[in-house]
Design an enzyme around this catalytic site. Structure first.
Site, short mmCIF file in Angstrom:
data_model
loop_
_atom_site.label_atom_id
_atom_site.label_comp_id
_atom_site.label_asym_id
_atom_site.label_seq_id
_atom_site.Cartn_x
_atom_site.Cartn_y
_atom_site.Cartn_z
NE ARG A 57 -3.81 -2.21 0.15
CZ ARG A 57 -3.48 -3.39 -0.40
NH1 ARG A 57 -2.38 -3.52 -1.13
NH2 ARG A 57 -4.28 -4.43 -0.27
CB SER A 100 -9.00 -1.41 4.58
OG SER A 100 -9.43 -2.65 4.08
CD GLU A 120 -5.63 0.56 2.56
OE1 GLU A 120 -5.37 -0.37 3.34
OE2 GLU A 120 -6.19 0.40 1.47
C1 LIG Z 1 -15.81 -0.49 -0.88
C2 LIG Z 1 -14.34 -0.27 -1.05
C3 LIG Z 1 -13.48 -1.35 -1.14
C4 LIG Z 1 -12.11 -1.16 -1.29
N1 LIG Z 1 -11.29 -2.26 -1.39
C5 LIG Z 1 -9.97 -2.08 -1.57
C6 LIG Z 1 -9.10 -3.21 -1.72
O1 LIG Z 1 -9.53 -4.37 -1.71
N2 LIG Z 1 -7.78 -2.97 -1.88
C7 LIG Z 1 -7.26 -1.71 -1.92
O2 LIG Z 1 -6.03 -1.58 -2.09
N3 LIG Z 1 -8.05 -0.63 -1.78
C8 LIG Z 1 -9.38 -0.77 -1.61
N4 LIG Z 1 -10.19 0.32 -1.48
C9 LIG Z 1 -9.59 1.68 -1.43
C10 LIG Z 1 -9.48 2.40 -2.78
O3 LIG Z 1 -10.47 1.97 -3.69
C11 LIG Z 1 -8.09 2.25 -3.39
O4 LIG Z 1 -7.10 2.83 -2.57
C12 LIG Z 1 -8.02 2.90 -4.79
O5 LIG Z 1 -6.82 2.51 -5.41
C13 LIG Z 1 -8.08 4.42 -4.74
O6 LIG Z 1 -8.26 4.88 -6.07
P1 LIG Z 1 -8.97 6.28 -6.37
O7 LIG Z 1 -8.91 6.52 -7.82
O8 LIG Z 1 -10.31 6.34 -5.74
O9 LIG Z 1 -7.97 7.27 -5.62
P2 LIG Z 1 -8.33 8.47 -4.65
O10 LIG Z 1 -8.99 7.93 -3.43
O11 LIG Z 1 -9.03 9.54 -5.39
O12 LIG Z 1 -6.87 8.98 -4.29
C14 LIG Z 1 -5.98 8.15 -3.55
C15 LIG Z 1 -4.60 8.80 -3.56
O13 LIG Z 1 -4.11 8.80 -4.91
C16 LIG Z 1 -3.80 10.12 -5.33
N5 LIG Z 1 -4.13 10.19 -6.76
C17 LIG Z 1 -5.25 9.76 -7.40
N6 LIG Z 1 -5.14 9.94 -8.72
C18 LIG Z 1 -3.92 10.52 -8.93
C19 LIG Z 1 -3.21 10.94 -10.09
N7 LIG Z 1 -3.70 10.82 -11.32
N8 LIG Z 1 -1.98 11.48 -9.92
C20 LIG Z 1 -1.44 11.61 -8.69
N9 LIG Z 1 -2.07 11.24 -7.56
C21 LIG Z 1 -3.29 10.69 -7.69
C22 LIG Z 1 -4.63 11.04 -4.45
O14 LIG Z 1 -4.04 12.32 -4.36
C23 LIG Z 1 -4.60 10.28 -3.13
O15 LIG Z 1 -3.37 10.53 -2.48
C24 LIG Z 1 -11.58 0.17 -1.35
C25 LIG Z 1 -12.45 1.25 -1.25
C26 LIG Z 1 -13.81 1.06 -1.11
C27 LIG Z 1 -14.74 2.24 -1.05
#
Ligand SMILES: Cc1cc2nc3c(=O)[nH]c(=O)nc-3n(C[C@H](O)[C@H](O)[C@H](O)COP(=O)(O)OP(=O)(O)OC[C@H]3O[C@@H](n4cnc5c(N)ncnc54)[C@H](O)[C@@H]3O)c2cc1C
Length: 289
Positions: A162, A212, A282
């Site tokens: 992570r 999480s 996280e």
């Molecule tokens: C129901 C649910 C289940 C989940 N299950 C998992 C799981 O099984 N495993 C897991 O690892 N995670 C899980 N997650 C968490 C989440 O989905 C992940 O961390 C996912 O990768 C985040 O992606 P996002 O596009 O929503 O990023 P965001 O939440 O929008 O951003 C996360 C981080 O990435 C940065 N970021 C985003 N896009 C860019 C970009 N283009 N350039 C630079 N920085 C950027 C943001 O600034 C921030 O620091 C879950 C979430 C939910 C709601």
């Protein structure tokens, strides 16, 4: 030209459906527009924050005194040829996970239940069921703080559980390239179906959340540690430590970002008191809490 809006509620742009507004918000559709956002933030002397799907972020109820930028639909495309996948940053991870299984390529199919974008997944080194995005990643195209586009190799990304070099950095993910391995399509689709059913059974997907709350700890699964500390089902206003899975905080009705944060702090404190384990969050809490 980039349209910059003022005081935009981030509830609609984060999966928790809670929290406050971004002082400024923009959707960028090109590198030029990202550069416009950067120079706007520089002029205003404000911090800049990029979001993908907002599935790992909670914005303070007081708002974020800065500029939040989301990469728009022009950044949501992918190309797939002979196992090589090139996906732009806003491409939904679940879409490419499903597509790869359908086409008979493995390495990403178990990520289907993660509701984020490719950019967010690279930053977080997202993973599930033994697969991590870094396992198939070959390179990442970024816009660096010096405003040049660079290609980072897998080693440059410094991935660990992570974690990546992109966290708390000013590097913007534009695109990532992955190498997938041929596999049995029907077996992968079946595996996907199984993990989706398991997620539905074990995780409180019926409520808004950010997945999480805590990272896995050497002391054990955070859910079990929070439960052992007696906090499963603990409610604070509209936020709750899920009674289904104690490593989830859920929005059971108009939760504030502060309630979510306070519950996460309570869980951290009580787990430490109860078991001596120091949990690491996280979820990213943005702004003042
Ligand atoms: C129901 C649910 C289940 C989940 N299950 C998992 C799981 O099984 N495993 C897991 O690892 N995670 C899980 N997650 C968490 C989440 O989905 C992940 O961390 C996912 O990768 C985040 O992606 P996002 O596009 O929503 O990023 P965001 O939440 O929008 O951003 C996360 C981080 O990435 C940065 N970021 C985003 N896009 C860019 C970009 N283009 N350039 C630079 N920085 C950027 C943001 O600034 C921030 O620091 C879950 C979430 C939910 C709601």
């Amino acid at each position: 030209m980039l349209t910059i809006q003022e005081n935009v509620d981030m509830k609609a742009f984060t999966t928790f459906r809670a929290g406050g507004a971004a002082r400024y918000f923009a959707k960028a559709e090109s590198v030029e527009e990202i550069l416009e956002a950067k120079s706007f933030a520089r002029e205003k002397k404000l911090p800049l924050f990029f979001i993908g799907l907002g599935s790992n972020v909670v914005v303070s109820d007081a708002g974020f005194e800065g500029v939040i930028v989301k990469l728009g639909k022009e950044f949501s495309h992918f190309k797939f040829e002979k196992g090589t996948l090139v996906a732009k940053a806003s491409t939904p991870l679940s879409m490419i996970a499903r597509m790869s299984a359908t086409l008979g390529f493995s390495g990403m199919h178990l990520l289907a239940g993660i509701p984020g974008t490719v950019g967010g997944a690279v930053v977080m080194n997202a993973g599930a069921y033994g697969e991590e995005i870094s396992q198939t990643l070959q390179s990442v195209k970024i816009l660096d703080d010096d405003e040049t586009v660079k290609t980072f190799s897998l080693a440059d990304c410094e991935f660990s559980y992570r974690h990546s070099i992109f966290q708390n950095s000013k590097k913007i993910i534009l695109e990532a390239t992955f190498q997938l391995t041929p596999g049995n399509s029907s077996e992968m689709i079946l595996a996907q179906k199984k993990i989706m059913e398991e997620r539905k059974a074990k995780q409180p997907l019926e409520f808004p959340s950010a997945g999480s709350v805590f990272k896995r700890s050497p002391a054990g699964f955070p859910g079990a540690l929070v439960e052992a500390a007696g906090l499963k089902g603990k409610t604070l206003g509209g936020a709750q430590i899920s009674s289904k899975h104690a490593n989830f905080i859920v929005n059971i009705g108009n939760a504030t970002a502060q309630e979510i944060y306070d519950l996460s702090e309570l869980a951290k404190e009580k787990v430490f008191e109860n078991s001596g384990a120091l949990l690491e969050k996280e979820i990213i809490f943005l702004g003042k809490f």
